[in-house]
Scaffold this motif. Structure first.
Motif, PDB file in Angstrom:
ATOM      1  N   ALA A  29      67.864  16.326  19.626  1.00 33.57           N
ATOM      2  CA  ALA A  29      68.120  15.251  20.593  1.00 33.57           C
ATOM      3  C   ALA A  29      69.575  14.788  20.592  1.00 33.57           C
ATOM      4  O   ALA A  29      70.204  14.664  21.664  1.00 33.57           O
ATOM      5  CB  ALA A  29      67.179  14.078  20.321  1.00 33.57           C
ATOM      6  N   PRO A  30      70.195  14.510  19.420  1.00 38.40           N
ATOM      7  CA  PRO A  30      71.611  14.073  19.436  1.00 38.40           C
ATOM      8  C   PRO A  30      72.532  15.129  20.016  1.00 38.40           C
ATOM      9  O   PRO A  30      73.494  14.797  20.716  1.00 38.40           O
ATOM     10  CB  PRO A  30      71.918  13.818  17.960  1.00 38.40           C
ATOM     11  CG  PRO A  30      70.588  13.593  17.324  1.00 38.40           C
ATOM     12  CD  PRO A  30      69.655  14.486  18.060  1.00 38.40           C
ATOM     13  N   ARG A  31      72.250  16.376  19.742  1.00 34.35           N
ATOM     14  CA  ARG A  31      73.096  17.453  20.246  1.00 34.35           C
ATOM     15  C   ARG A  31      72.983  17.582  21.756  1.00 34.35           C
ATOM     16  O   ARG A  31      73.962  17.863  22.451  1.00 34.35           O
ATOM     17  CB  ARG A  31      72.721  18.773  19.565  1.00 34.35           C
ATOM     18  CG  ARG A  31      73.118  18.803  18.088  1.00 34.35           C
ATOM     19  CD  ARG A  31      72.563  20.015  17.378  1.00 34.35           C
ATOM     20  NE  ARG A  31      73.083  20.144  16.012  1.00 34.35           N
ATOM     21  CZ  ARG A  31      72.682  19.415  14.994  1.00 34.35           C
ATOM     22  NH1 ARG A  31      71.743  18.506  15.183  1.00 34.35           N
ATOM     23  NH2 ARG A  31      73.219  19.580  13.791  1.00 34.35           N
ATOM     24  N   VAL A  32      71.794  17.373  22.259  1.00 28.22           N
ATOM     25  CA  VAL A  32      71.610  17.425  23.712  1.00 28.22           C
ATOM     26  C   VAL A  32      72.368  16.283  24.380  1.00 28.22           C
ATOM     27  O   VAL A  32      73.023  16.456  25.415  1.00 28.22           O
ATOM     28  CB  VAL A  32      70.103  17.355  24.059  1.00 28.22           C
ATOM     29  CG1 VAL A  32      69.903  17.187  25.564  1.00 28.22           C
ATOM     30  CG2 VAL A  32      69.386  18.602  23.558  1.00 28.22           C
ATOM     31  N   THR A  33      72.296  15.095  23.766  1.00 23.90           N
ATOM     32  CA  THR A  33      73.027  13.937  24.300  1.00 23.90           C
ATOM     33  C   THR A  33      74.518  14.199  24.292  1.00 23.90           C
ATOM     34  O   THR A  33      75.237  13.910  25.268  1.00 23.90           O
ATOM     35  CB  THR A  33      72.703  12.681  23.467  1.00 23.90           C
ATOM     36  OG1 THR A  33      71.297  12.448  23.508  1.00 23.90           O
ATOM     37  CG2 THR A  33      73.439  11.474  24.021  1.00 23.90           C
ATOM     38  N   LEU A  34      75.043  14.744  23.176  1.00 24.21           N
ATOM     39  CA  LEU A  34      76.463  15.057  23.069  1.00 24.21           C
ATOM     40  C   LEU A  34      76.867  16.093  24.101  1.00 24.21           C
ATOM     41  O   LEU A  34      77.941  16.008  24.726  1.00 24.21           O
ATOM     42  CB  LEU A  34      76.776  15.556  21.658  1.00 24.21           C
ATOM     43  CG  LEU A  34      78.220  15.967  21.379  1.00 24.21           C
ATOM     44  CD1 LEU A  34      79.154  14.756  21.572  1.00 24.21           C
ATOM     45  CD2 LEU A  34      78.360  16.536  19.979  1.00 24.21           C
ATOM     46  N   LEU A  35      76.004  17.079  24.306  1.00 16.09           N
ATOM     47  CA  LEU A  35      76.292  18.122  25.280  1.00 16.09           C
ATOM     48  C   LEU A  35      76.391  17.541  26.684  1.00 16.09           C
ATOM     49  O   LEU A  35      77.290  17.903  27.469  1.00 16.09           O
ATOM     50  CB  LEU A  35      75.198  19.188  25.211  1.00 16.09           C
ATOM     51  CG  LEU A  35      75.407  20.459  26.039  1.00 16.09           C
ATOM     52  CD1 LEU A  35      76.645  21.211  25.559  1.00 16.09           C
ATOM     53  CD2 LEU A  35      74.182  21.363  25.968  1.00 16.09           C
ATOM     54  N   LYS A  36      75.494  16.624  27.011  1.00 15.17           N
ATOM     55  CA  LYS A  36      75.533  16.009  28.335  1.00 15.17           C
ATOM     56  C   LYS A  36      76.780  15.156  28.518  1.00 15.17           C
ATOM     57  O   LYS A  36      77.358  15.084  29.609  1.00 15.17           O
ATOM     58  CB  LYS A  36      74.280  15.160  28.542  1.00 15.17           C
ATOM     59  CG  LYS A  36      73.003  15.987  28.737  1.00 15.17           C
ATOM     60  CD  LYS A  36      71.817  15.085  29.022  1.00 15.17           C
ATOM     61  CE  LYS A  36      70.568  15.906  29.286  1.00 15.17           C
ATOM     62  NZ  LYS A  36      69.397  15.052  29.564  1.00 15.17           N
ATOM     63  N   GLU A  37      77.207  14.461  27.423  1.00 13.54           N
ATOM     64  CA  GLU A  37      78.409  13.634  27.516  1.00 13.54           C
ATOM     65  C   GLU A  37      79.658  14.493  27.669  1.00 13.54           C
ATOM     66  O   GLU A  37      80.610  14.104  28.352  1.00 13.54           O
ATOM     67  CB  GLU A  37      78.522  12.767  26.259  1.00 13.54           C
ATOM     68  CG  GLU A  37      77.447  11.696  26.163  1.00 13.54           C
ATOM     69  CD  GLU A  37      77.518  10.933  24.852  1.00 13.54           C
ATOM     70  OE1 GLU A  37      78.283  11.371  23.959  1.00 13.54           O
ATOM     71  OE2 GLU A  37      76.785   9.932  24.713  1.00 13.54           O
ATOM     72  N   SER A  38      79.633  15.656  27.015  1.00  8.37           N
ATOM     73  CA  SER A  38      80.806  16.530  27.096  1.00  8.37           C
ATOM     74  C   SER A  38      80.877  17.271  28.428  1.00  8.37           C
ATOM     75  O   SER A  38      81.978  17.581  28.926  1.00  8.37           O
ATOM     76  CB  SER A  38      80.761  17.556  25.955  1.00  8.37           C
ATOM     77  OG  SER A  38      80.716  16.899  24.684  1.00  8.37           O
TER      78      SER A  38
ATOM     79  N   GLY B 136      58.138  18.447  16.267  1.00 13.04           N
ATOM     80  CA  GLY B 136      58.668  17.087  16.311  1.00 13.04           C
ATOM     81  C   GLY B 136      60.005  16.978  15.610  1.00 13.04           C
ATOM     82  O   GLY B 136      60.939  16.318  16.102  1.00 13.04           O
ATOM     83  N   LEU B 137      60.107  17.630  14.441  1.00 11.39           N
ATOM     84  CA  LEU B 137      61.370  17.607  13.699  1.00 11.39           C
ATOM     85  C   LEU B 137      62.466  18.298  14.492  1.00 11.39           C
ATOM     86  O   LEU B 137      63.619  17.820  14.539  1.00 11.39           O
ATOM     87  CB  LEU B 137      61.177  18.299  12.346  1.00 11.39           C
ATOM     88  CG  LEU B 137      62.404  18.381  11.429  1.00 11.39           C
ATOM     89  CD1 LEU B 137      62.895  16.974  11.080  1.00 11.39           C
ATOM     90  CD2 LEU B 137      62.081  19.176  10.178  1.00 11.39           C
ATOM     91  N   GLY B 138      62.110  19.417  15.121  1.00  6.88           N
ATOM     92  CA  GLY B 138      63.099  20.134  15.921  1.00  6.88           C
ATOM     93  C   GLY B 138      63.606  19.292  17.070  1.00  6.88           C
ATOM     94  O   GLY B 138      64.821  19.282  17.362  1.00  6.88           O
TER      95      GLY B 138
END
Length: 297
Positions: free
Chosen positions: A283-292, A276-278
């Protein structure tokens, strides 16, 4: 210490086995064991069998281990009573040729049936070791000891004809409230006792009812009669309670089962927490990756 810490290394010892209790469960096996202790014998009863030799019995039952393993298991024990050792009376008689055999009996097959029925009723009411509970598969998964214990009790149930009794045509009457077929159970009592009487030389065998007290037992074993009453253990109380069932919850093996379950539940909880912690951290990094990189789905 936990059960597995109390285990002792099994080594071949001197053949000191003096008494083999061949009686079926509910024939005064606990009282016989207590009496033998008063006479100075070291005794392995049901509790000791499963605490010290659970794995070895599984080897004998399911892996075809040679009967000589019994000499290593009980080479430094004076006497054995109750299950599962009673179902290996033939092998024990062969491995310990100087031992004597005590076949515990009740006043009648009807009395034995009543005792077995009372025991089963109490275990059912106490929900002790019920494999039909919704959580039973989970407990089996979390505890290696439960899995081993269950395999042993499958064997004991078959040898004691409890499985056959419950799978037989049911008898609905006040004398068979659990649907147990009394005819099959009583016939088994007869057949088992007859097999022991025919398989053990007469000079090595005592057919014994604990109601007879010290006299026949001490004469058979060549021991002086103790200056104390003959033990009467594991008697059903007025409310139907069977003390030995309650005692099972206090032995080290049961404590070890609880320890295994608690530890494995803890490991699972830690694993779920880490996952869960992982996920939260990633999650934020995945979102940033998708935006980039919009082309990433």
């Amino acid at each position: 210490k936990q059960w597995y810490q109390r285990r002792v290394a099994i080594t071949a010892g001197e053949d000191v086995m003096k008494v083999i209790g061949a009686g079926l469960p509910k024939t005064g096996t606990t009282s016989l064991g207590a009496a033998l202790k008063v006479l100075g014998y070291s005794v392995h009863d049901h509790e000791e069998h499963i605490v010290f030799n659970l794995e070895n019995y599984l080897k004998l039952i399911y892996e075809g281990a040679d009967a000589s393993l019994l000499k290593k298991m009980y080479g430094d024990v004076d006497a054995v009573v109750d299950t599962p050792s009673c179902f290996f009376w033939r092998e024990l008689v062969q491995q310990f040729p100087d031992s004597k055999v005590v076949l515990g009996v009740r006043d009648s097959p009807e009395k034995w049936y009543d005792s077995v029925l009372s025991h089963c009723q109490y275990m059912q009411a106490a929900n002790w070791w019920d494999n039909n509970k919704w959580y039973s598969p989970l407990v089996m998964l979390l505890s290696p000891t439960v899995r081993a214990f269950n395999r042993l009790y499958n064997f004991i149930s078959v040898k004691a004809v409890i499985v056959n009794v419950w799978s037989a045509p049911k008898v609905t009457s006040p004398r068979a409230p659990l649907g147990i077929n009394p005819t099959i159970l009583k016939n088994h009592y007869h057949d088992y006792n007859d097999a022991v009487k025919q398989g053990v030389p007469a000079d090595r065998l005592l057919v014994f009812n604990v109601k007879e007290g010290w006299g026949p037992l001490c004469q058979f074993l060549g021991q002086p009669v103790p200056d104390c009453p003959f033990p009467r253990e594991n008697q059903a109380k007025g409310d139907g309670a069977v003390p030995v069932v309650d005692q099972m919850n206090k032995i080290d093996l049961v404590r070890n089962i609880r320890y295994e379950i608690a530890m494995n539940v803890g490991y699972i909880a830690i694993g779920v927490g880490v996952m869960g912690l992982g996920i939260r951290l990633l999650a934020p990094r995945v979102t940033l990756l998708k935006e980039s990189f919009p082309w990433i789905n």
